[in-house]
Structure formats: structure tokens, C-alpha cells
Scaffold this motif. Structure first.
Motif, PDB file in Angstrom:
ATOM      1  N   ARG A   1     -17.301  -0.632  -0.221  1.00  0.00           N
ATOM      2  CA  ARG A   1     -16.955  -1.686   0.725  1.00  0.00           C
ATOM      3  C   ARG A   1     -15.552  -1.503   1.291  1.00  0.00           C
ATOM      4  O   ARG A   1     -14.694  -0.850   0.675  1.00  0.00           O
ATOM      5  N   LEU A   2     -15.340  -2.100   2.454  1.00  0.00           N
ATOM      6  CA  LEU A   2     -14.062  -2.066   3.138  1.00  0.00           C
ATOM      7  C   LEU A   2     -13.641  -3.489   3.490  1.00  0.00           C
ATOM      8  O   LEU A   2     -14.487  -4.364   3.703  1.00  0.00           O
TER       9      LEU A   2
ATOM     10  N   LEU B   1      -6.148  -9.537  14.321  1.00  0.00           N
ATOM     11  CA  LEU B   1      -4.869  -9.102  13.758  1.00  0.00           C
ATOM     12  C   LEU B   1      -3.707  -9.326  14.730  1.00  0.00           C
ATOM     13  O   LEU B   1      -2.546  -9.352  14.303  1.00  0.00           O
ATOM     14  N   LYS B   2      -3.999  -9.502  16.014  1.00  0.00           N
ATOM     15  CA  LYS B   2      -2.934  -9.881  16.950  1.00  0.00           C
ATOM     16  C   LYS B   2      -2.487 -11.318  16.702  1.00  0.00           C
ATOM     17  O   LYS B   2      -1.325 -11.678  16.910  1.00  0.00           O
ATOM     18  N   ARG B   3      -3.429 -12.139  16.251  1.00  0.00           N
ATOM     19  CA  ARG B   3      -3.122 -13.562  16.036  1.00  0.00           C
ATOM     20  C   ARG B   3      -2.670 -13.865  14.615  1.00  0.00           C
ATOM     21  O   ARG B   3      -2.080 -14.906  14.352  1.00  0.00           O
ATOM     22  N   HIS B   4      -3.006 -12.949  13.688  1.00  0.00           N
ATOM     23  CA  HIS B   4      -2.680 -13.178  12.281  1.00  0.00           C
ATOM     24  C   HIS B   4      -2.127 -11.879  11.698  1.00  0.00           C
ATOM     25  O   HIS B   4      -2.778 -10.836  11.777  1.00  0.00           O
ATOM     26  N   PRO B   5      -0.968 -11.903  11.089  1.00  0.00           N
ATOM     27  CA  PRO B   5      -0.404 -10.678  10.487  1.00  0.00           C
ATOM     28  C   PRO B   5      -1.362 -10.096   9.450  1.00  0.00           C
ATOM     29  O   PRO B   5      -1.953 -10.828   8.647  1.00  0.00           O
ATOM     30  N   ALA B   6      -1.536  -8.799   9.474  1.00  0.00           N
ATOM     31  CA  ALA B   6      -2.446  -8.145   8.537  1.00  0.00           C
ATOM     32  C   ALA B   6      -1.983  -8.365   7.105  1.00  0.00           C
ATOM     33  O   ALA B   6      -0.782  -8.312   6.814  1.00  0.00           O
ATOM     34  N   PRO B   7      -2.911  -8.616   6.181  1.00  0.00           N
ATOM     35  CA  PRO B   7      -2.532  -8.768   4.772  1.00  0.00           C
ATOM     36  C   PRO B   7      -1.963  -7.466   4.228  1.00  0.00           C
ATOM     37  O   PRO B   7      -2.464  -6.383   4.533  1.00  0.00           O
ATOM     38  N   GLN B   8      -0.907  -7.575   3.426  1.00  0.00           N
ATOM     39  CA  GLN B   8      -0.267  -6.401   2.841  1.00  0.00           C
ATOM     40  C   GLN B   8      -0.715  -6.161   1.405  1.00  0.00           C
ATOM     41  O   GLN B   8      -0.581  -5.056   0.886  1.00  0.00           O
ATOM     42  N   GLU B   9      -1.217  -7.196   0.767  1.00  0.00           N
ATOM     43  CA  GLU B   9      -1.738  -7.098  -0.602  1.00  0.00           C
ATOM     44  C   GLU B   9      -2.862  -8.119  -0.733  1.00  0.00           C
ATOM     45  O   GLU B   9      -2.972  -9.059   0.069  1.00  0.00           O
ATOM     46  N   PRO B  10      -3.750  -7.927  -1.728  1.00  0.00           N
ATOM     47  CA  PRO B  10      -4.912  -8.811  -1.845  1.00  0.00           C
ATOM     48  C   PRO B  10      -4.564 -10.297  -1.884  1.00  0.00           C
ATOM     49  O   PRO B  10      -5.296 -11.117  -1.313  1.00  0.00           O
ATOM     50  N   ALA B  11      -3.466 -10.668  -2.516  1.00  0.00           N
ATOM     51  CA  ALA B  11      -3.105 -12.084  -2.610  1.00  0.00           C
ATOM     52  C   ALA B  11      -2.922 -12.714  -1.235  1.00  0.00           C
ATOM     53  O   ALA B  11      -3.130 -13.932  -1.062  1.00  0.00           O
ATOM     54  N   ASP B  12      -2.574 -11.907  -0.232  1.00  0.00           N
ATOM     55  CA  ASP B  12      -2.377 -12.439   1.122  1.00  0.00           C
ATOM     56  C   ASP B  12      -3.675 -12.956   1.734  1.00  0.00           C
ATOM     57  O   ASP B  12      -3.647 -13.751   2.689  1.00  0.00           O
TER      58      ASP B  12
ATOM     59  N   PHE C   1     -10.461  -6.052  -6.369  1.00  0.00           N
ATOM     60  CA  PHE C   1      -9.973  -4.747  -5.956  1.00  0.00           C
ATOM     61  C   PHE C   1      -9.506  -3.959  -7.186  1.00  0.00           C
ATOM     62  O   PHE C   1      -9.102  -4.551  -8.196  1.00  0.00           O
ATOM     63  N   ASP C   2      -9.567  -2.640  -7.054  1.00  0.00           N
ATOM     64  CA  ASP C   2      -9.039  -1.735  -8.077  1.00  0.00           C
ATOM     65  C   ASP C   2      -9.579  -2.056  -9.467  1.00  0.00           C
ATOM     66  O   ASP C   2      -8.828  -2.286 -10.415  1.00  0.00           O
ATOM     67  N   ALA C   3     -10.916  -2.081  -9.544  1.00  0.00           N
ATOM     68  CA  ALA C   3     -11.622  -2.280 -10.826  1.00  0.00           C
ATOM     69  C   ALA C   3     -11.190  -3.553 -11.539  1.00  0.00           C
ATOM     70  O   ALA C   3     -11.075  -3.583 -12.766  1.00  0.00           O
ATOM     71  N   GLY C   4     -10.962  -4.607 -10.779  1.00  0.00           N
ATOM     72  CA  GLY C   4     -10.626  -5.901 -11.366  1.00  0.00           C
ATOM     73  C   GLY C   4      -9.150  -6.149 -11.552  1.00  0.00           C
ATOM     74  O   GLY C   4      -8.765  -7.242 -11.999  1.00  0.00           O
ATOM     75  N   LEU C   5      -8.304  -5.180 -11.203  1.00  0.00           N
ATOM     76  CA  LEU C   5      -6.858  -5.374 -11.354  1.00  0.00           C
ATOM     77  C   LEU C   5      -6.350  -6.490 -10.451  1.00  0.00           C
ATOM     78  O   LEU C   5      -5.444  -7.244 -10.814  1.00  0.00           O
ATOM     79  N   HIS C   6      -6.975  -6.620  -9.286  1.00  0.00           N
ATOM     80  CA  HIS C   6      -6.598  -7.688  -8.355  1.00  0.00           C
ATOM     81  C   HIS C   6      -7.832  -8.520  -8.043  1.00  0.00           C
ATOM     82  O   HIS C   6      -8.859  -7.985  -7.611  1.00  0.00           O
TER      83      HIS C   6
ATOM     84  N   THR D   1      -5.612  -0.860   2.975  1.00  0.00           N
ATOM     85  CA  THR D   1      -6.103   0.489   2.698  1.00  0.00           C
ATOM     86  C   THR D   1      -5.602   1.047   1.369  1.00  0.00           C
ATOM     87  O   THR D   1      -6.183   1.995   0.834  1.00  0.00           O
ATOM     88  N   GLY D   2      -4.562   0.453   0.816  1.00  0.00           N
ATOM     89  CA  GLY D   2      -4.053   0.923  -0.469  1.00  0.00           C
ATOM     90  C   GLY D   2      -4.754   0.306  -1.661  1.00  0.00           C
ATOM     91  O   GLY D   2      -4.402   0.594  -2.810  1.00  0.00           O
ATOM     92  N   TYR D   3      -5.751  -0.534  -1.406  1.00  0.00           N
ATOM     93  CA  TYR D   3      -6.474  -1.215  -2.475  1.00  0.00           C
ATOM     94  C   TYR D   3      -7.974  -0.952  -2.294  1.00  0.00           C
ATOM     95  O   TYR D   3      -8.510  -1.067  -1.193  1.00  0.00           O
ATOM     96  N   THR D   4      -8.648  -0.625  -3.380  1.00  0.00           N
ATOM     97  CA  THR D   4     -10.065  -0.257  -3.320  1.00  0.00           C
ATOM     98  C   THR D   4     -10.943  -1.418  -3.773  1.00  0.00           C
ATOM     99  O   THR D   4     -10.899  -1.819  -4.943  1.00  0.00           O
ATOM    100  N   PRO D   5     -11.745  -1.971  -2.867  1.00  0.00           N
ATOM    101  CA  PRO D   5     -12.661  -3.046  -3.272  1.00  0.00           C
ATOM    102  C   PRO D   5     -13.709  -2.535  -4.268  1.00  0.00           C
ATOM    103  O   PRO D   5     -14.105  -1.368  -4.224  1.00  0.00           O
TER     104      PRO D   5
END
Length: 302
Positions: free
Chosen positions: A163-164, A172-183, A203-208, A256-260
Motif C-alpha cells: 500500500r501507498l 497538497l496545495k491546500r494542505h501541507p504534506a504530512p512529514q511523519e505518520p502522526a501528522d 507503518f513500519d511493521a507497527g512501529l508507527h 515516502t520514508g515510512y512503509t505502510p
């Protein structure tokens, strides 16, 4: 009276919940089915089914006998299969069930190759975004995505849905892209509500893990895709749904730095039913096809 035939008819009556439904299935009449069950009860010396005008219910003795009949019929079926192994041809009707989007995009395009390989098989592909009753609908095999809820099914994992996390450029023009899952908790998330924990994205095998919310949800992946394209919000969706959209820039992958967490793809069949050669051939075919697809392959599909 053929005892095995009577037992098989009794099991079908219990599973279908109706004498008339079994009569239609067997191409006979409701009185004939009722007479056969009555003869079985007379042979056993007691009631199996408590009949009423609205429904059928098993007696305590009937419940025990039903379980024993299923075991006996499965054992007979397995014994015959053991004898016939290597002699059974891949032929006959094959009824397959799948979700609408996966069936349309990932199964239907592959059917030509399968029927070219096995021209004596006729396929009935049933698409629904609800898990169908395999026994009641006469399904030989269903393709299901996500963790299985019914542990009694005969199941084989044949792939993975990667998944992605995606959104449209307009959103994304109206809302800043999330930088980490908590966003994601501060975004409008479009939810696929057929999953057990559809409002928790991992994400990341349950880490997030993040609890998400949004003002729209759906049980259909392609409907969610259209919402994403329209700029409604962010979605956590199968990668196979957005291949062309990503290439064309209609959607953008975020986080993109986090794997669902990926979702398993299983082929499931009804319990206590031997898989025919055509079912085994079809499941093997899909497993091999998915293994060759980077977006669907699992580590060990066989």
C-alpha cells in the motif's frame, strides 16, 4: 435409502437452511428432500431437525449428527481424491469470488491466459465488496485481502497487497504534506471501511500507528481512488490502484520514508470440501502470476 446420499442431503439442508433451496440445487422437489430427511430420521430413531413455519433448527442430536456427517463426508471425499490423484482432469465449472476492484483490475485481465491453458474450465467470476457466503453461494474459491476472520476456511496465502499513502497535487496545495505518520491526524483521510481497523493506519511493521479520521469512507477501492483524484483527502490504498496515476502525476505519494503495513492476499475455500483439480490449478495460477508481479508478490507464495 443410500445412507451417504442422505447424509449429504442433510448437511446441505442445514447449510442452506431450506428444503426448497436444496431441492432447487439438486433439481428435485421439496417433498422429495423432506421425505429423504424423514427416512434418515426414521432410520436413526429420532428427530434431526425441528421444523416450524418460519425456519429450520437442529435438535441437540441433530447438531451432533451434523458435525459427524461433515467429518464422514470429508473423509470419504479425501479417500476418493487420494485414489484419483493424477487422474482428475482440469475441467468443469469454476465459481470464483473477489472484491470488485481487485477482481476487475487484477483477476479479470489474467483469465484469458488461464482459460487458454485450461480450455475445458468455465469460469463464473462473482464480484462483490462484501464477503459472500461461500457455501450458500456455491463458491469454489474466493480471493480475500486482509487478515481472515473465519478460521474454519481452507486458506492459502498467494500474495501481498502493498500500500501507498497518496494524495492529489490539488489537495497538497491546500494542505501541507504530512512529514511523519502522526501528522495524518490533522488531515482529512479517506477510509476503506472493510478492514477490521480501518481508522488505524500502521507503518513500519507497527512501529508507527496513528488514529485517522475523515468525512468520507467507502467499501470500494476505485471509489476511494476517484475521491483522491478529486482532491478530497489522503488515502492509504493498494499500490496496484494508482500505477498510471503516479506516472502521470495525478496523485503524489506522501510519507515516502515510512512503509505502510501490507495486506495478505488469500485464496479461501469452504471447510470440509475437497479442492477439485480446477480449483487447485486456478489458485496455483494466481500464486504464480502474483509472484511475478512486484506489487503483489509475497516472500513465499507456495
Amino acid at each position: 435409502m443410500d445412507t451417504l446420499e442422505a447424509m449429504a442431503m442433510f448437511v446441505r439442508v442445514v447449510e442452506r437452511g431450506s428444503f426448497s433451496a436444496v431441492a432447487r440445487e439438486l433439481g428435485t422437489t421439496q417433498p422429495t428432500v423432506s421425505k429423504q430427511i424423514g427416512a434418515l430420521e426414521q432410520r436413526l430413531g429420532g428427530r434431526l431437525i425441528a421444523r416450524s413455519t418460519r425456519q429450520l433448527s437442529l435438535t441437540d442430536e441433530g447438531q451432533r449428527y451434523y458435525q459427524q456427517c461433515r467429518d464422514i463426508l470429508a473423509a470419504v471425499d479425501n479417500a476418493e481424491h487420494s485414489f484419483q490423484t493424477g487422474r482428475e482432469g482440469v475441467a468443469g465449472p469454476l465459481r470464483i469470488a473477489s472484491s470488485v476492484s481487485f477482481g476487475r483490475l487484477q483477476i479479470a485481465p489474467r483469465l484469458r491466459e488461464f482459460v487458454q491453458r485450461y480450455p475445458q474450465v468455465t469460469i463464473d467470476l462473482r464480484l462483490s465488496d462484501q464477503n459472500v457466503d461461500l457455501v450458500g453461494e456455491g463458491i469454489d474459491a474466493a480471493i480475500r485481502i486482509g487478515e481472515l476472520k473465519d478460521s474454519t476456511l481452507i486458506a492459502r496465502q498467494i500474495g501481498l497487497t502493498r500500500r501507498l499513502t497518496v494524495a492529489s497535487p490539488e489537495y497538497l496545495k491546500r494542505h501541507p504534506a504530512p512529514q511523519e505518520p502522526a501528522d495524518l491526524a490533522r488531515h482529512n483521510c479517506i477510509l476503506f471501511n472493510l478492514l477490521a481497523r480501518f481508522d488505524t493506519w500502521t507503518f513500519d511493521a507497527g512501529l508507527h500507528q496513528v488514529q485517522v479520521q475523515g468525512n468520507v469512507r467507502s467499501n470500494n477501492s476505485e471509489a476511494i481512488r476517484q475521491m483522491v483524484l478529486s482532491g478530497l483527502g489522503i488515502s492509504l490504498s493498494p499500490s496496484w490502484l494508482y500505477g498510471e496515476d503516479l506516472d502521470a502525476g495525478r496523485v503524489v505519494q506522501v510519507l515516502t520514508g515510512y512503509t505502510p503495513s501490507a495486506l495478505p492476499i488469500h485464496a479461501v475455500s469452504p471447510p470440509n470440501r475437497r479442492q477439485s483439480a480446477r480449483v487447485r490449478a486456478f489458485v496455483d495460477f494466481l500464486a504464480q502470476a502474483f509472484a511475478a508481479d512486484q506489487g503483489l508478490a509475497c516472500a513465499d507464495p507456495f
